[in-house]
Scaffold this active site. Structure first.
Site, PDB file in Angstrom:
ATOM      1  N   CYS A  73      -6.851  16.404  10.115  1.00 31.17           N
ATOM      2  CA  CYS A  73      -6.081  15.392   9.744  1.00 31.17           C
ATOM      3  C   CYS A  73      -4.576  15.650  10.170  1.00 31.17           C
ATOM      4  O   CYS A  73      -4.229  16.845   9.613  1.00 31.17           O
ATOM      5  CB  CYS A  73      -6.024  15.482   8.294  1.00 31.17           C
ATOM      6  N   ASN A  74      -4.023  14.974  10.944  1.00 22.85           N
ATOM      7  CA  ASN A  74      -2.539  15.473  11.442  1.00 22.85           C
ATOM      8  C   ASN A  74      -1.478  15.357  10.548  1.00 22.85           C
ATOM      9  O   ASN A  74      -0.706  16.442  10.543  1.00 22.85           O
ATOM     10  CB  ASN A  74      -2.087  14.311  12.603  1.00 22.85           C
ATOM     11  N   CYS A 184      -3.287  10.699  14.881  1.00 22.98           N
ATOM     12  CA  CYS A 184      -4.119  10.510  13.653  1.00 22.98           C
ATOM     13  C   CYS A 184      -5.334  10.464  13.976  1.00 22.98           C
ATOM     14  O   CYS A 184      -5.760   9.605  14.723  1.00 22.98           O
ATOM     15  CB  CYS A 184      -3.307   9.090  12.891  1.00 22.98           C
ATOM     16  N   HIS A 186      -7.547   9.138  12.458  1.00 20.39           N
ATOM     17  CA  HIS A 186      -8.197   7.737  12.186  1.00 20.39           C
ATOM     18  C   HIS A 186      -8.301   6.873  13.582  1.00 20.39           C
ATOM     19  O   HIS A 186      -9.237   6.256  13.783  1.00 20.39           O
ATOM     20  CB  HIS A 186      -7.517   7.020  11.352  1.00 20.39           C
TER      21      HIS A 186
HETATM   22  N1  DGL Z   1      -6.528  10.842   9.261  1.00 17.16           N
HETATM   23  C1  DGL Z   1      -4.996  11.410   8.865  1.00 17.16           C
HETATM   24  C2  DGL Z   1      -4.319  11.901  10.158  1.00 17.16           C
HETATM   25  O1  DGL Z   1      -4.902  12.313  11.148  1.00 17.16           O
HETATM   26  C3  DGL Z   1      -4.306  10.372   8.222  1.00 17.16           C
HETATM   27  C4  DGL Z   1      -4.547   9.320   7.277  1.00 17.16           C
HETATM   28  C5  DGL Z   1      -3.648   9.000   6.287  1.00 17.16           C
HETATM   29  O2  DGL Z   1      -2.497   8.453   6.134  1.00 17.16           O
HETATM   30  O3  DGL Z   1      -4.274   9.336   5.049  1.00 17.16           O
HETATM   31  O4  DGL Z   1      -3.002  12.000  10.006  1.00 17.16           O
END
Ligand code: DGL
EC number: 5.1.1.3
Length: 270
Positions: A73-74, A184, A186
């Site tokens: 998760c970034n 991100c 996602h």
């Molecule tokens: N998957 C997460 C990232 O890489 C962030 C998603 C979220 O905002 O929860 O930042």
């Protein structure tokens, strides 16, 4: 039984690095934890997030007996890596926007950074740009609505074209932009939708393989195929395990149905 490598994200985004991890580390048991009760992370205040991320990761490391933690998760990594390393005794591998590969890949020197609003504005991200892309023009774009879109797609629903188009539109104002960093975890899960909405050919860069390479260095020697249990037996945890479609999605990545993650009292709710 070998201790697993634990992958952590706010939601299903961390699954975008699972393929690369399984390829690099065949036979290594993995475990997955998502803090989906607090999703999205990208719009929450930093101080709250650090406390929440530390609480969730501590609980999940203890529950899984993990030998390494991948913060997939970034938003969490650009904020809480130091706090996690201070409180955990296992290696912690983070995920940060792939600015350096993008600076190499871009022919025009103009590239986009698509991430959560937290990640695009963090000093950590500014330092990465200053260090690895000082001569590039980096169009930073907060695209928080894409997190919910990725959650939808992965849990079996269609994406919304209007939301994808509106989220990407500011990128296309930079006519020489030729590369986009998916900052991100996602967003690689929406790759097909992103490609369909690009008005020209774009190089999309995510961090999946780089993370897997780093994990392989940290946890070597790689466990052999023989130590692995049956496929689908990797454990998972979630702060909201009943989320519709989550168990099926995790199963398609080789994880068993999520167990409820027990968080310490007082539970940090937002
Ligand atoms: N998957 C997460 C990232 O890489 C962030 C998603 C979220 O905002 O929860 O930042």
């Amino acid at each position: 039984m070998t201790a697993p490598i634990l992958i952590f994200d706010s939601g299903v985004g961390g699954l975008s690095v699972v393929g690369a991890l399984r390829t690099r580390l065949p036979g290594a048991p993995l475990a997955y934890v998502c803090d989906n009760a607090a999703l999205p992370y990208g719009t929450k205040p930093d101080a709250w997030l650090v406390a929440r991320i530390v609480a969730v990761c501590r609980a999940a490391v203890e529950a899984s007996g993990a030998r390494a933690l991948v913060v997939a998760c970034n938003t969490a990594s650009t904020l809480a890596l130091q706090a996690l390393r201070e409180c955990l005794s296992i290696p912690v591998i983070g995920t940060v926007p792939a600015i350096k590969p993008a600076a190499h890949a871009s022919r025009s020197g103009v590239f986009g950074l698509l991430a959560t609003s937290a990640t695009v504005s963090r000093p950590y991200t500014q330092r990465l740009i200053g260090e690895f892309a000082p001569d590039c023009t980096v169009v930073r774009l907060a695209a928080d609505p894409l997190v919910a879109q990725a959650e939808r797609v992965l849990t079996g629903m269609p994406w919304d074209d209007a939301i994808i188009a509106a989220s990407l539109a500011p990128l296309w104002e930079a006519s020489r932009l030729d590369t986009v960093v998916l900052g991100c975890t996602h967003f690689p899960l929406l790759r097909e939708a992103l490609e369909r909405h690009a008005p020209r050919e774009i190089v999309w860069i995510d961090s999946g393989d780089a993370i897997a390479r780093r994990v392989a260095q940290v946890v070597s020697p790689i466990v052999s195929e023989a130590t692995r249990d049956a496929p689908g037996s990797d454990a998972s945890w979630a702060s909201a395990p009943q989320q519709s479609g989550l168990a099926r999605t995790l199963a398609s990545y080789g994880f068993s149905a999520p167990r409820s993650l027990a968080l310490p009292d007082p539970v940090l709710t937002f």
